[in-house]
Enzyme design. Sequence first.
Site, PDB file in Angstrom:
ATOM      1  N   SER A 564      -3.077  25.377 -20.905  1.00  0.00           N
ATOM      2  CA  SER A 564      -4.403  25.073 -20.378  1.00  0.00           C
ATOM      3  C   SER A 564      -5.495  25.555 -21.306  1.00  0.00           C
ATOM      4  CB  SER A 564      -4.620  25.804 -19.049  1.00  0.00           C
ATOM      5  OG  SER A 564      -3.667  25.445 -18.118  1.00  0.00           O
ATOM      6  N   HIS A 585      -1.673  17.824 -22.354  1.00  0.00           N
ATOM      7  CA  HIS A 585      -2.213  18.610 -21.248  1.00  0.00           C
ATOM      8  C   HIS A 585      -2.320  17.749 -19.996  1.00  0.00           C
ATOM      9  CE1 HIS A 585      -5.622  21.104 -19.325  1.00  0.00           C
ATOM     10  NE2 HIS A 585      -4.462  21.657 -19.063  1.00  0.00           N
ATOM     11  N   GLU A 597      -4.580  14.888 -21.574  1.00  0.00           N
ATOM     12  CA  GLU A 597      -5.288  15.116 -22.831  1.00  0.00           C
ATOM     13  C   GLU A 597      -4.240  15.232 -23.934  1.00  0.00           C
ATOM     14  OE1 GLU A 597      -9.234  17.535 -21.278  1.00  0.00           O
ATOM     15  OE2 GLU A 597      -7.367  18.638 -21.536  1.00  0.00           O
ATOM     16  N   ASN A 635     -10.879  21.524 -19.170  1.00  0.00           N
ATOM     17  CA  ASN A 635     -10.954  22.939 -18.804  1.00  0.00           C
ATOM     18  C   ASN A 635     -12.177  23.649 -19.379  1.00  0.00           C
ATOM     19  OD1 ASN A 635      -8.754  22.789 -17.219  1.00  0.00           O
ATOM     20  ND2 ASN A 635      -7.329  23.733 -18.654  1.00  0.00           N
TER      21      ASN A 635
HETATM   22  C1  LIG Z   1      -6.009  24.276 -15.074  1.00  0.00           C
HETATM   23  C2  LIG Z   1      -5.270  23.122 -15.685  1.00  0.00           C
HETATM   24  O1  LIG Z   1      -5.062  23.342 -17.053  1.00  0.00           O
HETATM   25  C3  LIG Z   1      -5.914  21.797 -15.529  1.00  0.00           C
HETATM   26  C4  LIG Z   1      -5.875  21.307 -14.128  1.00  0.00           C
HETATM   27  O2  LIG Z   1      -4.863  20.861 -13.661  1.00  0.00           O
HETATM   28  S1  LIG Z   1      -7.291  21.406 -13.309  1.00  0.00           S
HETATM   29  C5  LIG Z   1      -6.925  20.729 -11.762  1.00  0.00           C
HETATM   30  C6  LIG Z   1      -7.158  19.270 -11.720  1.00  0.00           C
HETATM   31  N1  LIG Z   1      -6.902  18.822 -10.410  1.00  0.00           N
HETATM   32  C7  LIG Z   1      -7.880  18.551  -9.523  1.00  0.00           C
HETATM   33  O3  LIG Z   1      -9.035  18.644  -9.843  1.00  0.00           O
HETATM   34  C8  LIG Z   1      -7.411  18.144  -8.185  1.00  0.00           C
HETATM   35  C9  LIG Z   1      -8.552  17.843  -7.282  1.00  0.00           C
HETATM   36  N2  LIG Z   1      -8.031  17.379  -6.036  1.00  0.00           N
HETATM   37  C10 LIG Z   1      -7.753  16.075  -5.805  1.00  0.00           C
HETATM   38  O4  LIG Z   1      -7.998  15.215  -6.621  1.00  0.00           O
HETATM   39  C11 LIG Z   1      -7.180  15.724  -4.465  1.00  0.00           C
HETATM   40  O5  LIG Z   1      -7.541  16.715  -3.573  1.00  0.00           O
HETATM   41  C12 LIG Z   1      -5.638  15.564  -4.493  1.00  0.00           C
HETATM   42  C13 LIG Z   1      -5.300  14.369  -5.396  1.00  0.00           C
HETATM   43  C14 LIG Z   1      -4.944  16.802  -5.021  1.00  0.00           C
HETATM   44  C15 LIG Z   1      -5.148  15.332  -3.108  1.00  0.00           C
HETATM   45  O6  LIG Z   1      -5.867  14.266  -2.584  1.00  0.00           O
HETATM   46  P1  LIG Z   1      -5.840  13.994  -1.011  1.00  0.00           P
HETATM   47  O7  LIG Z   1      -6.534  12.737  -0.802  1.00  0.00           O
HETATM   48  O8  LIG Z   1      -6.279  15.189  -0.284  1.00  0.00           O
HETATM   49  O9  LIG Z   1      -4.303  13.951  -0.779  1.00  0.00           O
HETATM   50  P2  LIG Z   1      -3.420  12.913  -0.042  1.00  0.00           P
HETATM   51  O10 LIG Z   1      -4.240  12.130   0.920  1.00  0.00           O
HETATM   52  O11 LIG Z   1      -2.284  13.695   0.493  1.00  0.00           O
HETATM   53  O12 LIG Z   1      -2.876  11.957  -1.218  1.00  0.00           O
HETATM   54  C16 LIG Z   1      -3.692  11.194  -2.084  1.00  0.00           C
HETATM   55  C17 LIG Z   1      -2.865  10.124  -2.666  1.00  0.00           C
HETATM   56  O13 LIG Z   1      -1.791  10.658  -3.461  1.00  0.00           O
HETATM   57  C18 LIG Z   1      -0.539  10.210  -2.947  1.00  0.00           C
HETATM   58  N3  LIG Z   1       0.405  11.293  -3.027  1.00  0.00           N
HETATM   59  C19 LIG Z   1       0.535  12.333  -2.211  1.00  0.00           C
HETATM   60  N4  LIG Z   1       1.504  13.127  -2.646  1.00  0.00           N
HETATM   61  C20 LIG Z   1       1.982  12.579  -3.749  1.00  0.00           C
HETATM   62  C21 LIG Z   1       2.988  12.945  -4.681  1.00  0.00           C
HETATM   63  N5  LIG Z   1       3.692  14.052  -4.571  1.00  0.00           N
HETATM   64  N6  LIG Z   1       3.212  12.147  -5.719  1.00  0.00           N
HETATM   65  C22 LIG Z   1       2.493  11.040  -5.910  1.00  0.00           C
HETATM   66  N7  LIG Z   1       1.520  10.634  -5.070  1.00  0.00           N
HETATM   67  C23 LIG Z   1       1.277  11.405  -4.004  1.00  0.00           C
HETATM   68  C24 LIG Z   1      -0.799   9.834  -1.526  1.00  0.00           C
HETATM   69  O14 LIG Z   1       0.133   8.865  -1.127  1.00  0.00           O
HETATM   70  C25 LIG Z   1      -2.198   9.282  -1.606  1.00  0.00           C
HETATM   71  O15 LIG Z   1      -2.186   7.976  -2.116  1.00  0.00           O
HETATM   72  P3  LIG Z   1      -3.235   6.881  -1.589  1.00  0.00           P
HETATM   73  O16 LIG Z   1      -4.600   7.482  -1.808  1.00  0.00           O
HETATM   74  O17 LIG Z   1      -2.965   5.695  -2.461  1.00  0.00           O
HETATM   75  O18 LIG Z   1      -2.910   6.712  -0.161  1.00  0.00           O
HETATM   76  N1  LIG Z   2      -1.441  25.154 -12.856  1.00  0.00           N
HETATM   77  C1  LIG Z   2      -2.173  24.200 -13.353  1.00  0.00           C
HETATM   78  O1  LIG Z   2      -2.990  23.603 -12.670  1.00  0.00           O
HETATM   79  C2  LIG Z   2      -2.007  23.827 -14.782  1.00  0.00           C
HETATM   80  C3  LIG Z   2      -2.546  22.631 -15.212  1.00  0.00           C
HETATM   81  C4  LIG Z   2      -2.370  22.252 -16.547  1.00  0.00           C
HETATM   82  C5  LIG Z   2      -1.689  23.093 -17.421  1.00  0.00           C
HETATM   83  N2  LIG Z   2      -1.153  24.247 -16.956  1.00  0.00           N
HETATM   84  C6  LIG Z   2      -0.397  25.062 -17.902  1.00  0.00           C
HETATM   85  O2  LIG Z   2       0.982  24.761 -17.744  1.00  0.00           O
HETATM   86  C7  LIG Z   2       1.775  25.912 -17.973  1.00  0.00           C
HETATM   87  C8  LIG Z   2       2.603  26.197 -16.727  1.00  0.00           C
HETATM   88  O3  LIG Z   2       1.738  26.377 -15.629  1.00  0.00           O
HETATM   89  P1  LIG Z   2       2.286  26.341 -14.156  1.00  0.00           P
HETATM   90  O4  LIG Z   2       1.090  26.301 -13.302  1.00  0.00           O
HETATM   91  O5  LIG Z   2       3.318  25.272 -14.024  1.00  0.00           O
HETATM   92  O6  LIG Z   2       2.971  27.760 -14.054  1.00  0.00           O
HETATM   93  P2  LIG Z   2       4.091  28.225 -13.039  1.00  0.00           P
HETATM   94  O7  LIG Z   2       3.964  29.700 -12.944  1.00  0.00           O
HETATM   95  O8  LIG Z   2       4.052  27.430 -11.792  1.00  0.00           O
HETATM   96  O9  LIG Z   2       5.440  27.828 -13.802  1.00  0.00           O
HETATM   97  C9  LIG Z   2       5.851  28.422 -14.977  1.00  0.00           C
HETATM   98  C10 LIG Z   2       7.365  28.429 -14.962  1.00  0.00           C
HETATM   99  O10 LIG Z   2       7.833  28.759 -16.247  1.00  0.00           O
HETATM  100  C11 LIG Z   2       8.982  29.565 -16.112  1.00  0.00           C
HETATM  101  N3  LIG Z   2       9.134  30.299 -17.350  1.00  0.00           N
HETATM  102  C12 LIG Z   2       8.415  31.341 -17.816  1.00  0.00           C
HETATM  103  N4  LIG Z   2       8.870  31.692 -19.026  1.00  0.00           N
HETATM  104  C13 LIG Z   2       9.907  30.860 -19.321  1.00  0.00           C
HETATM  105  C14 LIG Z   2      10.792  30.728 -20.422  1.00  0.00           C
HETATM  106  N5  LIG Z   2      10.700  31.516 -21.484  1.00  0.00           N
HETATM  107  N6  LIG Z   2      11.733  29.753 -20.391  1.00  0.00           N
HETATM  108  C15 LIG Z   2      11.834  28.938 -19.322  1.00  0.00           C
HETATM  109  N7  LIG Z   2      11.013  29.033 -18.256  1.00  0.00           N
HETATM  110  C16 LIG Z   2      10.070  29.987 -18.256  1.00  0.00           C
HETATM  111  C17 LIG Z   2       8.707  30.440 -14.907  1.00  0.00           C
HETATM  112  O11 LIG Z   2       9.903  30.891 -14.339  1.00  0.00           O
HETATM  113  C18 LIG Z   2       7.957  29.455 -14.013  1.00  0.00           C
HETATM  114  O12 LIG Z   2       8.835  28.790 -13.134  1.00  0.00           O
HETATM  115  C19 LIG Z   2       0.808  27.005 -18.341  1.00  0.00           C
HETATM  116  O13 LIG Z   2       0.690  27.036 -19.728  1.00  0.00           O
HETATM  117  C20 LIG Z   2      -0.486  26.550 -17.716  1.00  0.00           C
HETATM  118  O14 LIG Z   2      -1.614  27.071 -18.345  1.00  0.00           O
HETATM  119  C21 LIG Z   2      -1.290  24.636 -15.651  1.00  0.00           C
END
Ligand SMILES: C[C@H](O)CC(=O)SCCNC(=O)CCNC(=O)[C@H](O)C(C)(C)COP(=O)(O)OP(=O)(O)OC[C@H]1O[C@@H](n2cnc3c(N)ncnc32)[C@H](O)[C@@H]1OP(=O)(O)O
Ligand SMILES: NC(=O)c1ccc[n+]([C@@H]2O[C@H](COP(=O)([O-])OP(=O)(O)OC[C@H]3O[C@@H](n4cnc5c(N)ncnc54)[C@H](O)[C@@H]3O)[C@@H](O)[C@H]2O)c1
Length: 740
Positions: A564, A585, A597, A635
């Site tokens: 991330s 990503h 990404e 991010n």
């Molecule tokens: C930190 C990291 O590096 C980067 C990151 O990851 S940052 C995080 C980025 N993520 C976000 O910002 C998430 C923001 N949240 C959202 O977009 C929404 O809340 C969410 C998509 C998670 C859930 O949406 P919500 O409408 O509440 O859920 P829900 O109604 O259960 O499902 C939405 C759709 O996904 C589908 N779905 C549910 N579970 C599913 C699954 N496991 N697999 C695939 N599709 C699924 C549903 O069928 C539904 O489809 P439809 O709209 O066509 O009917």
């Molecule tokens: N959580 C998010 O929303 C998100 C979104 C994008 C990217 N990421 C990135 O993805 C990576 C994983 O995040 P996460 O949220 O899935 O974490 P998580 O804690 O859910 O999962 C990490 C997993 O890696 C395993 N692990 C740790 N060291 C290991 C090793 N040496 N060999 C094999 N397995 C090992 C752990 O047992 C754990 O199950 C991180 O780099 C995070 O920054 C996270």
Amino acid sequence: MNKNAVRRVGKANYLARSNHSGIDDNNATFSALTMQQKVPTDLLALEPSTSQQAESMDYLDLPSAVVVDGNGVVTAPHLQPEKDERHATRKSTIFAMLSLEILMILLQHADFLTQQKLRKVCKYWRAVLNLSDLQESVWLDSQSLIGTHDFVAEVYRPRQLWSFTLPRTLSITYNGLFYQRKEMDGEASRVLRKFADRCPNLVTLDLRGLYLKECIDDWNVFFRGVPYSLTVSASQIVFGMLDVPEMRNGVAQEPMKPHRRCRRRTGSGPTVDLLHAVRQVELNPANSVFDALRNSVEASRLDAVREWVEDCATVLMKDQRWLGFVRAESLPSPAIHRISSEWGDFEVVTEPAEVSPQKVVNGQDYFTLLKFAAYILTRGDIALPRPTPFKFDFETDRFYRLMGGVSFHADFFRRLHRGKKVIKMASVFLQPVRHYSKKAAINHVLVIGGGLMGSGIAQITAAAGMKVTLVDQSQDVLKKAVSGIESSLGKVARKQFGEDKEKADKFVKTAVELIQTTTDAQQPAQFADLIIEAIVENLDTKKTLFTSLDKAASNHTIFTSNTSSLSITDIAAATKRQDRFGGLHFFSPVPMMKLVEVVRIEGTSDATFDALFDFAKKVGKVPVACKDTPGFIVNRLLVPYIMEAVRMLERGDASAEDIDTAMKLGAGYPMGPLELADFVGLDVCKMIIDGWHKNDKAQPLFFPSPMLNKLVGEGKLGRKSGSGFYDYKAQQAKQAKSGR
Ligand SMILES: C[C@H](O)CC(=O)SCCNC(=O)CCNC(=O)[C@H](O)C(C)(C)COP(=O)(O)OP(=O)(O)OC[C@H]1O[C@@H](n2cnc3c(N)ncnc32)[C@H](O)[C@@H]1OP(=O)(O)O
Ligand SMILES: NC(=O)c1ccc[n+]([C@@H]2O[C@H](COP(=O)([O-])OP(=O)(O)OC[C@H]3O[C@@H](n4cnc5c(N)ncnc54)[C@H](O)[C@@H]3O)[C@@H](O)[C@H]2O)c1
């Protein structure tokens, strides 16, 4: 069916290619298969031109590449991709040779073709083009026309050019297979020339087949200042058929250098491969073979060429054998006789061989040449430069190696069976192409980390039909991951197939079956085409992992991290494969978030980047390109925003619920920032901000938050631990009870 052979493709290094000569078709295929088992190859390209041959390919389950030319379309219809599911499911593995038929279709309005033929060819090529992304690189080969003369006769009529995107790299082989059919040869040659003229990215032009005055005249103008690799035959020069002043003067005044854009070679038939090898010695101007070669080109007369041959023969003293030079079937008979009487010692085929254009006059010669090449390459005093990159670095590299470096003749495979020594030599000969990496066909993905992200990535990869190995440290995590994947796939299936339970179940089963789990990353790394790391967000841990993977994985394997916030460059530094390293990503929840990404570091090759982009599309995501900057795109904007919300909560400006409600309703976000932080994982958020703060202490956006630190310290990591800014235990218990 030999699974082993298929597996080995993953570890492969180079291309094996069977010959599609009419004679010995089946032998060639079998030999190629055997060859592949003995010496693993990057790409096994089979050119089936008969049904039998096509059927024999079943032995390999499916070769890594199927090259189907015009004949194949006509004689092995069941190879047509749209009819063969196996090909369709291995889309990215198919490498196709664009035959002249399609060239005609591309270049001209094809209204003169019978509708039926046109449809057939178009359909076929459209399928192939779709499957193999031929815009990338194309090899035009007039051989494809053998046996389809009637068809060709219809095709060769001057038409307007079709507008289409020119391929990024183009290699044209003109083998002059119409044997003095002036009308056709002339026309074909002109069309090819037009095409070559228009293609700025021409890589190789092979005109060994030009023996008709009319055709040669056409090309002579073109020879001046050729900016690509040009292949003509020694015999063309010997017999004064080609006037190539540039070539003579160029070589005389300015010896070929490894980094010269213009590569010119001379040779005939199989000797071209030899000359490719000989070119490797050009760094050592004292080398007598090279000098002789140069002289032969300068003098462009029989004596000089003979001198060169003698020189080669001296090198091959042990063998006491002459080198074969001429492809009988492409020379007019008097020429064959002349060479034969002058040089002797090879069989003469007096009749033009209608259907075996690649038959070497004396089969032994090809082998001899390869041995000679091996000899040259194993000499300690010769540096082995990597093939010269042109402007189009990778593609050129790739094509040069594929076509010039290692294009095997079936005879060679057959001889390889004789002994280990020979195989060793072949490997030596192939050394320079070891780093060859094509735009990767991604069939097997190794996902490391079975947590939130890793399990999501494994899910979508398997759902897209690719084989996945999911790795984590404990079997418990893996079990949980697989059951999570299964239930998530169930949701996707319900959405996709509605009431059709049978189809939905099949979808889930097929995807789940493609996923294997293990706690050992090293073993599957050997066979993976792509590795996606999604383990804990810690630079040292990631680096340790990648260092060991670098040793275990195959040469061609692309490495990526889903980090991330860490620098991909820093992670990649743990490996020796900067060109095959990038960032992928994904976003959480992976199955639902459409973005990926694709991050490139300085060393990431175009091929790797393209392969990653393609992979992202293949798993149903929208890729965006991004440099290796902290937080990439999302991010860098999102994490400071989340942290500002945490600080707002810390200051007591508003409650968590109100902050979230405000951002959902007031800014239209699907989740509020604190909900999202819980969703992503508070430990992940903390690790990101701590890392950035460490590198840029003055930036207020990156200041750590005591509240976040406290929550993480208490093990409140958000949804995954049952509580964070919110408490999820009640909700999770309810969900568990209802089985959702
Ligand atoms: C930190 C990291 O590096 C980067 C990151 O990851 S940052 C995080 C980025 N993520 C976000 O910002 C998430 C923001 N949240 C959202 O977009 C929404 O809340 C969410 C998509 C998670 C859930 O949406 P919500 O409408 O509440 O859920 P829900 O109604 O259960 O499902 C939405 C759709 O996904 C589908 N779905 C549910 N579970 C599913 C699954 N496991 N697999 C695939 N599709 C699924 C549903 O069928 C539904 O489809 P439809 O709209 O066509 O009917
Ligand atoms: N959580 C998010 O929303 C998100 C979104 C994008 C990217 N990421 C990135 O993805 C990576 C994983 O995040 P996460 O949220 O899935 O974490 P998580 O804690 O859910 O999962 C990490 C997993 O890696 C395993 N692990 C740790 N060291 C290991 C090793 N040496 N060999 C094999 N397995 C090992 C752990 O047992 C754990 O199950 C991180 O780099 C995070 O920054 C996270």
